[in-house]
Design a protein around this motif. Structure first.
Motif, PDB file in Angstrom:
ATOM      1  N   ARG A   1       0.830  -1.212   0.000  1.00 22.43           N
ATOM      2  CA  ARG A   1       0.000   0.000   0.000  1.00 22.43           C
ATOM      3  C   ARG A   1       0.863   1.261   0.000  1.00 22.43           C
ATOM      4  NH1 ARG A   1      -3.404  -2.021   4.671  1.00 22.43           N
ATOM      5  NH2 ARG A   1      -4.921  -3.340   3.669  1.00 22.43           N
ATOM      6  N   ASP A   2       1.906   1.274   0.839  1.00 24.65           N
ATOM      7  CA  ASP A   2       2.784   2.440   0.898  1.00 24.65           C
ATOM      8  C   ASP A   2       3.460   2.688  -0.446  1.00 24.65           C
ATOM      9  OD1 ASP A   2       2.147   2.895   3.520  1.00 24.65           O
ATOM     10  OD2 ASP A   2       3.978   1.981   4.328  1.00 24.65           O
ATOM     11  N   TYR A   3       3.910   1.623  -1.091  1.00 21.92           N
ATOM     12  CA  TYR A   3       4.578   1.746  -2.390  1.00 21.92           C
ATOM     13  C   TYR A   3       3.608   2.284  -3.437  1.00 21.92           C
ATOM     14  CZ  TYR A   3       7.841   0.361  -6.129  1.00 21.92           C
ATOM     15  OH  TYR A   3       8.702   0.356  -7.191  1.00 21.92           O
ATOM     16  N   CYS A   4       2.384   1.764  -3.440  1.00 23.55           N
ATOM     17  CA  CYS A   4       1.386   2.239  -4.408  1.00 23.55           C
ATOM     18  C   CYS A   4       1.041   3.710  -4.164  1.00 23.55           C
ATOM     19  CB  CYS A   4       0.128   1.381  -4.334  1.00 23.55           C
ATOM     20  SG  CYS A   4       0.327  -0.238  -5.087  1.00 23.55           S
ATOM     21  N   ARG A   5       0.905   4.097  -2.898  1.00 22.17           N
ATOM     22  CA  ARG A   5       0.617   5.507  -2.603  1.00 22.17           C
ATOM     23  C   ARG A   5       1.763   6.405  -3.058  1.00 22.17           C
ATOM     24  NH1 ARG A   5      -0.872   3.624   2.712  1.00 22.17           N
ATOM     25  NH2 ARG A   5      -3.103   3.233   2.717  1.00 22.17           N
ATOM     26  N   ALA A   6       3.002   5.929  -2.903  1.00 23.46           N
ATOM     27  CA  ALA A   6       4.164   6.739  -3.260  1.00 23.46           C
ATOM     28  C   ALA A   6       4.247   6.998  -4.757  1.00 23.46           C
ATOM     29  CB  ALA A   6       5.448   6.066  -2.771  1.00 23.46           C
ATOM     30  N   VAL A   7       3.712   6.070  -5.568  1.00 26.32           N
ATOM     31  CA  VAL A   7       3.782   6.244  -7.026  1.00 26.32           C
ATOM     32  C   VAL A   7       2.406   6.573  -7.614  1.00 26.32           C
ATOM     33  CG1 VAL A   7       5.848   4.836  -7.283  1.00 26.32           C
ATOM     34  CG2 VAL A   7       3.606   3.751  -7.418  1.00 26.32           C
TER      35      VAL A   7
ATOM     36  N   GLU B   1      -0.298  -5.323  -7.403  1.00 26.05           N
ATOM     37  CA  GLU B   1       0.990  -5.730  -7.968  1.00 26.05           C
ATOM     38  C   GLU B   1       0.994  -5.557  -9.482  1.00 26.05           C
ATOM     39  OE1 GLU B   1       2.160  -9.109  -4.628  1.00 26.05           O
ATOM     40  OE2 GLU B   1       1.116  -9.698  -6.465  1.00 26.05           O
ATOM     41  N   SER B   2      -0.118  -5.885 -10.135  1.00 29.04           N
ATOM     42  CA  SER B   2      -0.212  -5.713 -11.591  1.00 29.04           C
ATOM     43  C   SER B   2      -0.128  -4.243 -11.977  1.00 29.04           C
ATOM     44  CB  SER B   2      -1.525  -6.297 -12.109  1.00 29.04           C
ATOM     45  OG  SER B   2      -1.595  -7.663 -11.845  1.00 29.04           O
ATOM     46  N   ALA B   3      -0.776  -3.383 -11.200  1.00 31.41           N
ATOM     47  CA  ALA B   3      -0.717  -1.950 -11.480  1.00 31.41           C
ATOM     48  C   ALA B   3       0.703  -1.416 -11.328  1.00 31.41           C
ATOM     49  CB  ALA B   3      -1.677  -1.195 -10.560  1.00 31.41           C
ATOM     50  N   LEU B   4       1.419  -1.903 -10.312  1.00 34.43           N
ATOM     51  CA  LEU B   4       2.815  -1.476 -10.139  1.00 34.43           C
ATOM     52  C   LEU B   4       3.681  -1.937 -11.313  1.00 34.43           C
ATOM     53  CD1 LEU B   4       3.460  -2.046  -6.330  1.00 34.43           C
ATOM     54  CD2 LEU B   4       3.624   0.115  -7.573  1.00 34.43           C
ATOM     55  N   ILE B   5       3.527  -3.183 -11.704  1.00 32.31           N
ATOM     56  CA  ILE B   5       4.312  -3.711 -12.828  1.00 32.31           C
ATOM     57  C   ILE B   5       3.941  -2.975 -14.109  1.00 32.31           C
ATOM     58  CG2 ILE B   5       4.720  -5.748 -14.251  1.00 32.31           C
ATOM     59  CD1 ILE B   5       4.459  -7.388 -11.643  1.00 32.31           C
ATOM     60  N   GLY B   6       2.646  -2.708 -14.288  1.00 30.75           N
ATOM     61  CA  GLY B   6       2.203  -1.979 -15.478  1.00 30.75           C
ATOM     62  C   GLY B   6       2.728  -0.563 -15.526  1.00 30.75           C
ATOM     63  N   ALA B   7       2.986   0.022 -14.376  1.00 24.37           N
ATOM     64  CA  ALA B   7       3.528   1.380 -14.322  1.00 24.37           C
ATOM     65  C   ALA B   7       5.050   1.390 -14.429  1.00 24.37           C
ATOM     66  CB  ALA B   7       3.090   2.080 -13.038  1.00 24.37           C
ATOM     67  N   GLY B   8       5.664   0.214 -14.577  1.00 25.20           N
ATOM     68  CA  GLY B   8       7.105   0.144 -14.782  1.00 25.20           C
ATOM     69  C   GLY B   8       7.914  -0.014 -13.512  1.00 25.20           C
ATOM     70  N   HIS B   9       7.285  -0.419 -12.426  1.00 29.62           N
ATOM     71  CA  HIS B   9       7.990  -0.588 -11.168  1.00 29.62           C
ATOM     72  C   HIS B   9       8.253  -2.072 -10.925  1.00 29.62           C
ATOM     73  CE1 HIS B   9       7.391   3.595 -10.095  1.00 29.62           C
ATOM     74  NE2 HIS B   9       6.175   3.465 -10.553  1.00 29.62           N
ATOM     75  N   ASP B  10       9.387  -2.349 -10.328  1.00 28.72           N
ATOM     76  CA  ASP B  10       9.772  -3.735 -10.062  1.00 28.72           C
ATOM     77  C   ASP B  10      10.322  -3.816  -8.661  1.00 28.72           C
ATOM     78  OD1 ASP B  10      10.198  -6.392 -10.509  1.00 28.72           O
ATOM     79  OD2 ASP B  10      12.069  -6.114 -11.623  1.00 28.72           O
ATOM     80  N   TRP B  11      10.226  -5.007  -8.068  1.00 27.66           N
ATOM     81  CA  TRP B  11      10.791  -5.195  -6.727  1.00 27.66           C
ATOM     82  C   TRP B  11      11.398  -6.526  -6.595  1.00 27.66           C
ATOM     83  CZ3 TRP B  11       5.708  -4.821  -7.940  1.00 27.66           C
ATOM     84  CH2 TRP B  11       4.863  -5.898  -7.635  1.00 27.66           C
TER      85      TRP B  11
END
Length: 134
Positions: A98-104, A124-134
């Motif tokens: 949640r914190d990571y998603c709020r930050a981006v 997780e899909s939204a983060l990957i779709g936005a170009g973020h990886d972990w």
């Protein structure tokens, strides 16, 4: 006789004040007489509180990666209280996600407890779709 009336009145005021204080502590709403004072005190405290610096998304990605590996470790381990450990690890992962998603600037569902599998997958899909990886 008048002293007894004064004593009963004082006793009623004391018990009324105690009941009001208990309602304030359990319900969170101060007595009507004290509300302006409480609002001023909260505003003063909020003005003095420093504004926290936002955590860089890179650090949040590292924390999310660490927690993901910890969840996998707990799932494969044979330690006692495995269900509680797994629940705690997933809650920590959900909080970091949640914190990571709020930050981006990705929308976050308003779940009080942990996320469902579907919510977690969509975030997780939204983060990957936005170009973020972990």
């Amino acid at each position: 006789m008048p002293y007894m009336l004064v004593n009963l009145t004082a006793l009623a005021l004391v018990f009324g004040s105690l009941a009001s204080a208990v309602r304030w502590l359990t319900g969170g709403r101060p007595p009507l007489v004290l509300r302006p004072l409480v609002r001023r005190a909260q505003a003063w405290r909020a003005a003095r509180r420093p504004v926290p610096e936002p955590i860089p998304p890179v650090l949040l990605a590292l924390e999310l990666s660490r927690l993901a590996s910890h969840v996998r470790y707990v799932e494969q381990s044979n330690h006692p209280n495995k269900a509680e450990r797994l629940m705690a690890a997933r809650l920590a992962y959900d909080h970091a996600l949640r914190d990571y998603c709020r930050a981006v600037d990705i929308p976050v569902p308003t779940a009080i407890r942990g996320l469902s599998r579907e919510q977690r997958f969509h975030m997780e899909s939204a983060l990957i779709g936005a170009g973020h990886d972990w």
